[in-house]
Scaffold this motif. Structure first.
Motif, mmCIF file in Angstrom:
data_model
loop_
_atom_site.group_PDB
_atom_site.id
_atom_site.type_symbol
_atom_site.label_atom_id
_atom_site.label_comp_id
_atom_site.label_asym_id
_atom_site.label_seq_id
_atom_site.Cartn_x
_atom_site.Cartn_y
_atom_site.Cartn_z
ATOM 1 N N GLN A 1 0.858 -1.175 0.000
ATOM 2 C CA GLN A 1 0.000 0.000 0.000
ATOM 3 C C GLN A 1 0.898 1.230 0.000
ATOM 4 O O GLN A 1 1.734 1.385 0.895
ATOM 5 C CB GLN A 1 -0.900 0.002 1.228
ATOM 6 C CG GLN A 1 -1.826 -1.195 1.328
ATOM 7 C CD GLN A 1 -2.562 -1.262 2.650
ATOM 8 O OE1 GLN A 1 -2.327 -0.468 3.554
ATOM 9 N NE2 GLN A 1 -3.457 -2.224 2.775
ATOM 10 N N ARG A 2 0.739 2.093 -0.982
ATOM 11 C CA ARG A 2 1.602 3.282 -1.103
ATOM 12 C C ARG A 2 1.154 4.348 -0.109
ATOM 13 O O ARG A 2 0.694 5.425 -0.451
ATOM 14 C CB ARG A 2 1.562 3.825 -2.514
ATOM 15 C CG ARG A 2 2.603 3.226 -3.458
ATOM 16 C CD ARG A 2 2.247 1.835 -3.899
ATOM 17 N NE ARG A 2 3.123 1.366 -4.989
ATOM 18 C CZ ARG A 2 3.138 0.144 -5.451
ATOM 19 N NH1 ARG A 2 2.318 -0.782 -4.947
ATOM 20 N NH2 ARG A 2 3.952 -0.193 -6.430
ATOM 21 N N SER A 3 1.282 4.047 1.157
ATOM 22 C CA SER A 3 0.919 4.974 2.224
ATOM 23 C C SER A 3 2.197 5.419 2.929
ATOM 24 O O SER A 3 3.298 5.043 2.530
ATOM 25 C CB SER A 3 -0.024 4.278 3.217
ATOM 26 O OG SER A 3 0.565 3.076 3.705
ATOM 27 N N LYS A 4 2.062 6.217 3.958
ATOM 28 C CA LYS A 4 3.213 6.610 4.774
ATOM 29 C C LYS A 4 2.931 6.240 6.223
ATOM 30 O O LYS A 4 2.069 6.857 6.852
ATOM 31 C CB LYS A 4 3.484 8.116 4.635
ATOM 32 C CG LYS A 4 4.059 8.494 3.286
ATOM 33 C CD LYS A 4 4.537 9.937 3.268
ATOM 34 C CE LYS A 4 5.188 10.287 1.937
ATOM 35 N NZ LYS A 4 5.687 11.677 1.900
ATOM 36 N N PRO A 5 3.621 5.235 6.765
ATOM 37 C CA PRO A 5 4.625 4.434 6.073
ATOM 38 C C PRO A 5 3.997 3.428 5.104
ATOM 39 O O PRO A 5 2.806 3.119 5.211
ATOM 40 C CB PRO A 5 5.319 3.700 7.225
ATOM 41 C CG PRO A 5 4.249 3.570 8.258
ATOM 42 C CD PRO A 5 3.432 4.827 8.163
#
Length: 298
Positions: free
Chosen positions: A51-55
């Protein structure tokens, strides 16, 4: 699936470091290269892995590939060292992530790990012994000290021994709050020290000694060293391991508040089923340390 080693290492780095930029620094490549490797790995796997989230977080499929990535990286590193010169082994040291409960980490685990020599770095994750198997399941760690005897899928388990805990306080604290002794029902207003909200040891003692549910005033102290210090300073009573309090109990500066209660917490070693010399060396050191430090499981 055609999974490339550099792609698997990129996945491990991204999920360990939390961002593509940090993964790039770890692998000494550009963030664009990391992105391309992750994309190629997802195309090869036929599904989204992160998942391209942060983090950045792993999807359920990503966790499965992450376990593979860490197994492959460990075995590849060991092969590189074996193929190198005897006095100048090739490749980076093996990195073994281990989940450890706080009290074991504070008392006997580090002396045990100090027996492991050469080519191994430890990444220790502190987690309650009742919850360390979660980190095994999601691939965060390769091994864990746990209170769970049932092996996680893909893991083997060995008994280590038991840590004994006693309900301790200072003599002044015990005299003030329990002038007639710690009896059923006498704990309701007595300050208690708890590690965090996962820590059930104090509640196990209360359930065994109080016929009715109670809600005592509670200090939360999420550090094994500070927890023991809070008890020593008289902030409250708490369940402390014998390994951590032998000197104080012998000197009488800490006393068992009801004179008798003990809780033995069985501990087990779980590790991935992987023919890895590094992982097996760590297991042997932990086993030897447990024989010296822990009580036999009854």
């Amino acid at each position: 699936m055609d999974l490339q080693l550099d792609q698997l290492r990129a996945l491990d780095a991204v999920l360990t470091e939390g961002t593509f930029e940090a993964a790039a620094r770890r692998l000494n490549v550009t963030p664009s290269a990391i992105s391309q490797r992750i994309k190629a790995l997802e195309e090869a796997a036929g599904r989204i892995l992160v998942q391209r989230s942060k983090p950045v977080r792993a999807t359920e499929s990503g966790l499965a590939v992450l376990r593979l990535a860490r197994q492959v990286d460990l075995l590849a590193g060991e092969a590189a060292r074996e193929l190198g010169e005897a006095n100048r082994p090739a490749g980076r040291p093996a990195r073994i992530p281990i989940a450890v409960n706080a009290d074991s980490l504070e008392t006997w685990v580090l002396p045990a790990l100090s027996r492991v020599t050469g080519g191994i770095c430890f990444e220790l994750h502190r987690e309650d012994e009742e919850h360390t198997t979660r980190l095994l399941r999601d691939g965060t760690v390769m091994a864990a000290i746990t209170a769970t005897a049932t092996p996680v899928q893909g893991c083997r388990v060995e008994p280590l021994g038991a840590m004994r805990y006693q309900a301790l306080a200072t003599p002044d604290f015990a005299r003030h709050w329990f002038p007639d002794g710690a009896r059923p029902g006498s704990y309701a207003e007595v300050p208690m020290i708890q590690f965090d909200r996962k820590d059930d040891l104090q509640w196990r003692h209360l359930r065994a000694t109080n016929p009715e549910p109670i809600d005592p005033p509670t200090h939360f102290v999420p550090s094994s060293t500070a927890f023991a210090e809070a008890v020593r300073l008289g902030l409250g009573w708490g369940m402390l391991p014998d390994l951590q309090t032998e000197t104080e109990r012998a000197a009488g500066t800490l006393v068992n508040i009801d004179g008798a209660s003990r809780i033995d917490v069985p501990l087990y070693w779980q590790q991935w089923k992987l023919d890895s010399p590094a992982l097996n060396a760590v297991a042997a050191a932990i086993g030897a340390g447990a024989v010296t430090a822990l009580r036999p499981v009854t």
